[in-house]
Each structure stands twice: as C-alpha cells, then as structure tokens.
Scaffold this active site. Structure first.
Site, PDB file in Angstrom:
ATOM      1  N   GLU A   1      -1.092  -0.585  -9.967  1.00 31.83           N
ATOM      2  CA  GLU A   1      -0.077  -1.638  -9.985  1.00 31.83           C
ATOM      3  C   GLU A   1       0.229  -2.174  -8.591  1.00 31.83           C
ATOM      4  OE1 GLU A   1       0.336   1.420 -11.265  1.00 31.83           O
ATOM      5  OE2 GLU A   1       0.271   1.089 -13.431  1.00 31.83           O
TER       6      GLU A   1
ATOM      7  N   HIS B   1       9.403   5.660 -19.928  1.00 34.47           N
ATOM      8  CA  HIS B   1       8.820   4.326 -20.087  1.00 34.47           C
ATOM      9  C   HIS B   1       9.868   3.246 -20.384  1.00 34.47           C
ATOM     10  CE1 HIS B   1       5.099   6.438 -19.959  1.00 34.47           C
ATOM     11  NE2 HIS B   1       4.372   5.405 -20.360  1.00 34.47           N
TER      12      HIS B   1
ATOM     13  N   HIS C   1       3.920   2.485  21.285  1.00 31.85           N
ATOM     14  CA  HIS C   1       3.896   1.811  19.990  1.00 31.85           C
ATOM     15  C   HIS C   1       4.983   0.744  19.832  1.00 31.85           C
ATOM     16  CE1 HIS C   1       4.042   1.190  15.623  1.00 31.85           C
ATOM     17  NE2 HIS C   1       5.343   1.373  15.747  1.00 31.85           N
TER      18      HIS C   1
ATOM     19  N   HIS D   1       6.163  -4.453  19.892  1.00 34.24           N
ATOM     20  CA  HIS D   1       5.078  -3.463  19.903  1.00 34.24           C
ATOM     21  C   HIS D   1       3.953  -3.899  20.829  1.00 34.24           C
ATOM     22  CE1 HIS D   1       7.352  -3.170  16.163  1.00 34.24           C
ATOM     23  NE2 HIS D   1       7.013  -1.891  16.114  1.00 34.24           N
TER      24      HIS D   1
END
Ligand SMILES: Cc1ncc(C[n+]2csc(CCOP(=O)(O)OP(=O)(O)O)c2C)c(N)n1
Ligand SMILES: [Mg+2]
Length: 670
Positions: A415, A477, A266, A31
């Site tokens: 999280e 869950h 890029h 890159h």
C-alpha cells in the site's frame, strides 16, 4: 582531459559544495554535508547525462531527476540555479526563508525544476518508480516504429535513510518485477545517518545483494570523487535495458570539512570556523560567500543551449509523428493537459432502485469500467484487493514486465509504495492514476496521501470496506478513526457516497477535479439505491451536502448522515413522520465540498434556527461537532468494532432505526 578542463571540473564541483555550505550557514539551518559529498556525482549526472531544458522544465520527454534525500535540497537548488532554471543566486541566498523559492525541502510546484516534493525519506524513491511506470505505459501507448516520442530516464538519489525505509523495499521489489530498465538510481552510501554510523542499525554490504534479489543491476563506485567511475557506471546502467540499476556510490558526508564522515555534518551549519577551514582546504576563496566563478557558470549554463537543442530536436520528431499519426498526436496533447476526451461520460450508468440494494463498491466498479472504456489514460489498480475493491478494468490488460501497455496495475501487497507510485505517475504527466485498497489500510499509505495533498495533485484513492458494516473480518479490518483522519488533511476531498447514484457522481467529481487528491470511501455491504423520483437528485453531491428528503420549511430536527448510514436516516425519518415530527435528511457525502459552499447555501441545508441536529456515521464522531453544535448529537463510534455479521455489528453498536429515532426524540425534547 587537459589541465584546464580538470580545473574547471573541480571548480564546478566545489561550487556546488560551497553554495550549499554558504546557504546553510546564512540560513543558520539546513543540511550542508550531503550536498558536499554528492557534488561530484551530481556534476557528472547533470553535466554529461541529464536530458533537460532549463527553460522549459515541463518538456514532456525530459529525464526526471528526483532527490529522494530531500534534506540535501541545496544540492538540487544549486544545480537548478547553475544550469539556468528560473532560480537566481538571490533565491539561493534566501534559502529556508519565508516566501522564498528555496524551502527547506524541495517542494513541487514551488520551485521550477523540482519534480516532486521530498523530505519524508523513501517517498521520492517510490515516486520515481511511478514516473518510470508512466514513462513505460506512455511509450507503449504512443511510440511507433522509428518514432520514439517517449523515451527518457528516471534518475534518483537516495540516501541511507531512504534505504532503511520500508517503502523503498516495496517500490524496488515492484520495479524489479516490472523490469523498469530506464530507472537509474544512486545510493549515497556515506555510512552516516543522524545518530551516527549506519552500523548502529544497518548492514551496508547487503544493500547490493538485496537489490540484486529484487532483480536490479547493482553497480558499485568505490570513491565518490571518481568522476570517471561514475560516468562509466551511468553508461553501464543505460545499456542495461531490462533491469533497473542501482549505483552504490561511496561518498563522504561533509567532504573536505573538519566534520567529514561525521554525523555533525548532516543537519547543522558547519560553523564559520569550519567553513573557513574547508574553503582553505579545497582551495576556495574565503570571500565572497556564494562565490560562483564566471567560467563555472558558463560551463553549467551550456545546459541552456543543449537543452533547447534537445527539445527542438524532439519537437521536430514529434511533428513528423503528428503528420504520420495525427490521432495519437492529438491524444498526446490531451493526455499531457489532463483533459478528458469528448464523450468520456457517455456510458455512465444510471442506477435503478428496482435492481434492489447494491454495495457502493459494486456501483463504483461499474462506473469505473464505463469511464475507463472512454478514457485511455485512466489507469490504476489495487494492492492485491482488486476483486474486493471492484477496481479491475475488464478487458483492458495487465501492466506486466512483458506488457507495459496494460491498464491494470498490480501493486502486490504494498500500500505504501502504491500511494507514492500513484503520485509519481501523476507527476510524470499524461496519466490519470487511481489506486485501491480497504479503508483500514489507508493507514499504510498515509504519507503519500499527505504528500499528494501537499502537492495539490489530483490522484484518486479508492477505499472500500468502509465501516464496521463489513462484518466478520472484525475490528482489525473495521475502520473507526480513518475517516476523520483523512478529512483533516488539507487540500483533499473525501467523499463517502450514500448509494450507487451518488457513487457515480463521486467518480464524476474525482475525474473532473484538477486540484488535490480525491478519496472515495465505499461500502462493502449492500445499501438501497435511492429513488431519484422520490428524493433529491444525487447530482447535488458536488455541493458536499444536500437535503435528500424533507421539510421545505425549517424542520424540527435535521438528520445528517453519510454513506451507508443515509438509508438508515431515511428509515428513521419515516418513523418520525408517523409521530408527526418534521425532519430533513441531509446526505453529506463530503464535508470538504460543503465547507466551501456560500453561507446562504449552507444555511439552507442546515438552517441556523434548527438546533436539533443528529449525525449518524459509523465511525469516530470527531469533527461532527462543527456541524451539530453543542446542542446536537452524534451517533458514532468511540470504540473498535467486533467480529460478527455486518448487520449484527451495526445493530449492537447502535446503528438501528430504533436508536436513531430515540436519540432524535431525546434531542427534540431537550
Ligand atoms: C520518514 C522520515 N523519517 C525521518 C526523517 C528525519 N531524517 C532526516 S534525514 C535522516 C537520516 C539521515 O541519514 P541519511 O538518510 O543517510 O542522510 P545523510 O545524513 O547521509 O545525508 C532522518 C532520520 C525523515 N526526513 N523522513
Ligand atoms: Mg547517510
């Protein structure tokens, strides 16, 4: 600034641009565009501001620098080489080659000066927040009036992709809330991502407002080549001590090349023709490639002397500190070497079966609180589930904007950022971090777990509510595939203890282990505490698997189980004994730990002659064939769970003594 100085500055900036372009050209991959656009910013930051000593990349009070846009790795490698880290021009020429110290994306532990592994966008951004939290915690812990031994900045360069990733929002929001004023981030606002203009999916002007809403100071540099404006902004960022700062810098990908401002700059070499045109345009010699003007090298290499002096000055300050505060100074060394204090394990609980059944998460909470009282740099928290994960450190304070000394971290319901922040805290040094949530939500933080493993760093992840046994919350869950999904990550140790005493041993392993992350998998529901007089000792946990109960000679059948299913295996064993069938119950809290045992030990636990082997684990059966062979059987789950009381779900889905006995009998008869 006189003309020669200006010229030297331009040459220094262009050196970065062409080292990047040449390296990508030679590797035929990489890159080039982003380092070319960022070169002026990188030059100012590293030349004027960054406090570092290239000869000692581990100096604890160095500023941290993270390239969150890891694909622009050649920017970082150029800076490391130019300022005198242990990285040569030859290493740069080996960019992206087998065994080289300049891999495609920066890898921690691989290249001196690389603070964290980046590449998966957003991770570096959040790692830095963890580093800044570690810095603040250690500063609050160690610094005394007139004695600031912990006092450094955390810098990070983030790209459009970083800004788009959700984890960035999570981490930025927390950083603002915690008032991490020593965090100074740059947004490489080049309007380009892989598919083209950022307009396709992103509204630029709102980044400023967004970060202001997070509680950041946001500064804008309109032209990425405007050295003075960049310098001024960094000063302004440093003088804001309360809010973290984001400096939005309008840069141009592929600067100076025909591909400037185009997505084609890029992720591919410029191509020999365009590279030539770029060199001509920026007045750079076409030959040789990898050209570094001698005056540029000595200009950058001033960092060696400056860095040495800065560290020396810090060492003198530390000496004075040590004279005045010998105890904390001693502790400082222990923290930095990740050593546990003498007697760290003296308060560890021993769990008595007479107490009745106990959830392993509850046992974990007791163990954690016992060790936390002895280990002052054990800090951590939960993504808003501390009361359920039993991870609150009682009486040890909360880490808040007003108090960076508290040892309980409140990640909020974030999280993903939690995982990366834990990584950053560990990478900073001085901290033993842990983070907790429900096992099901390990999915929300898999990228940083994987990176912790890739970096081989001993972060502790605590996951409770580990099976359908959690009950009423139902299938959303109840983890099924999470256990195997974690076990397949290399360099990582997953431990699912059977009872309270195994849980203690699991924590001992996690705290004494120095390599790779450890995942503790704990049950919500109560399980019996196994009688240590009757069964083999839980201290065998560090071997991964052991015969808990049963035959000294090879049994007719081996029952293997983990976690809450171990007591079920023991109950089934009793029934089999009544039927005069000999069996062993193998508790197997950790496949990874078992796998590295000597063959002799493995054969003792799982005698090769015994083909009748039955695994019981309330999760996906995948992976267990390795241990039961084609002739064995697995009681697992090939479906999602259901919402009902835990015992009912367990019973309906086959986790009963009766079913275990029947499947065992079927195996023996086969
Ligand atoms: C999590 C993640 N998703 C996707 C990618 C693949 N990828 C690499 S760079 C990039 C985006 C490039 O845009 P930007 O971040 O603005 O970098 P620039 O091209 O400006 O250097 C993507 C999608 C990645 N590295 N990480
Ligand atoms: Mg971009």
């Amino acid at each position: 600034m006189n003309a020669t100085q200006m010229e030297l500055q331009d040459l220094s900036i262009n050196t970065i641009r062409f080292l990047a372009a040449d390296a990508v050209e030679k590797a035929k991959s990489g890159h080039p565009g982003t380092p070319m656009g960022l070169a002026p910013l990188a030059y100012v930051l590293w030349k004027v501001f960054l406090k570092h000593n290239p000869k000692n990349p581990k100096w604890p009070d160095r500023d941290r620098f993270i390239l969150s846009a890891g694909h622009a790795s050649m920017l970082l490698y150029s800076l490391l080489y130019l300022t005198g880290y242990d990285l040569t021009l030859e290493d740069i020429k080996q960019f992206r080659q087998w065994g080289s110290r300049t891999p495609g994306h920066p890898e921690y532990g691989h290249t001196p000066g690389v603070e964290t592994t980046t590449g998966p966008l957003g991770q570096g951004f959040a790692d830095g927040v963890g580093m800044a939290m570690a810095e603040r915690f250690l500063a609050s812990y160690f610094n005394r009036k007139e004695h600031a031994i912990v006092d450094h900045y955390t810098y990070c360069i983030a790209s459009d992709g970083d800004m788009m990733e959700g984890i960035t929002g999570e981490a930025a929001s927390l950083a603002g809330n915690l008032e991490l004023g020593k965090l100074i981030y740059f947004y490489d606002n080049n309007h380009i991502t892989i598919e083209g203009s950022t307009d396709l999916a992103f509204s630029e002007e709102n980044v400023k407002k967004r970060f202001e809403a997070y509680g950041w100071q946001v500064l804008v540099v309109a032209h990425g080549n405007d050295i003075d404006a960049i310098e001024h902004s960094i000063k302004q960022a440093q003088s804001e001590t309360r809010k973290p700062s984001l400096i939005i810098v309008r840069t141009h990908i592929g600067y100076g090349s025909p591909k400037q401002d185009n997505a084609s700059a890029h992720g591919a070499p410029l191509g020999s023709e365009d590279l030539k045109l770029t060199k001509q345009k920026l007045d750079w010699p076409l030959e040789p490639s990898f050209y570094v003007p001698p005056e540029v090298l000595s200009h950058y290499r001033e960092a060696l002397k400056e860095g040495e002096e800065a560290e020396k000055e810090w060492n003198i300050r530390f000496e004075k500190y040590a004279q005045e505060f010998p105890k904390p100074a001693e502790e400082w060394h222990r923290f930095m070497n990740r050593q546990l204090p003498e007697g760290w394990d003296k308060g560890l609980p021993v769990f008595d079966p007479k107490k009745g059944p106990m959830a392993t998460r509850i046992a974990s909470g007791e163990v954690l609180n016992a060790v936390a009282a002895q280990i002052p740099n054990l800090i951590g928290g939960s993504a808003d589930l501390a009361p359920s994960t039993e991870t609150y450190l009682k009486g040890l304070g909360d880490f808040l904007k007003s108090d960076h000394k508290g040892r309980n971290l409140h990640f909020g319901v974030r999280e993903h950022a939690m995982g990366a922040i834990l990584n950053g805290m560990y990478l900073h040094g001085g901290i033993i971090p842990f983070g907790a949530t429900f096992l099901i939500f390990s999915d929300y933080m898999r990228p940083p777990i994987r990176l912790a493993a890739l970096m081989n760093i001993p972060v502790i992840f605590v996951y409770t509510h580990d099976s359908i046994g959690l009950g009423e919350d139902g299938p959303t869950h109840q983890p099924i595939e999470q256990l195997i999904a974690l076990r397949v990550i290399p360099n990582m140790t997953v431990i699912r203890p059977a009872d309270a005493n195994e849980t203690r041993e699991a924590w001992i392993y996690a705290l004494t282990n120095r390599k790779g992350p450890v995942v503790l998998v704990l049950a919500r529901q109560k399980v019996p505490i196994l009688n240590q007089n009757k069964y083999e000792s839980a201290t065998n946990l560090n071997k991964g698997a052991y015969i808990l109960s049963g035959a000294k000679t090879p049994p007719q059948i081996i029952l293997m189980a983990t976690g809450s299913e171990v007591s079920l295996a023991l109950a089934a064993q009793e029934k089999l004994t009544e039927k005069n069938i000999s069996s062993s119950v193998v508790s197997m809290p950790s496949c990874e730990l078992f796998d590295v045992q000597p063959q002799e030990y493995k054969d003792k636990i799982l005698p090769p002659s015994v083909k009748a082997r039955l695994v019981i684990e309330a999760a996906s059966p995948k992976g267990w064939r390795d241990y039961v062979g084609l002739e064995g059987d697995i009681i697992g789950l090939n479906r999602f769970g259901a919402s009902a009381p835990g015992e009912v779900v367990m019973e309906k889905l086959g986790f009963t003594v009766e079913n275990v006995v029947n499947r065992a009998l079927a195996l023996i008869r086969r």
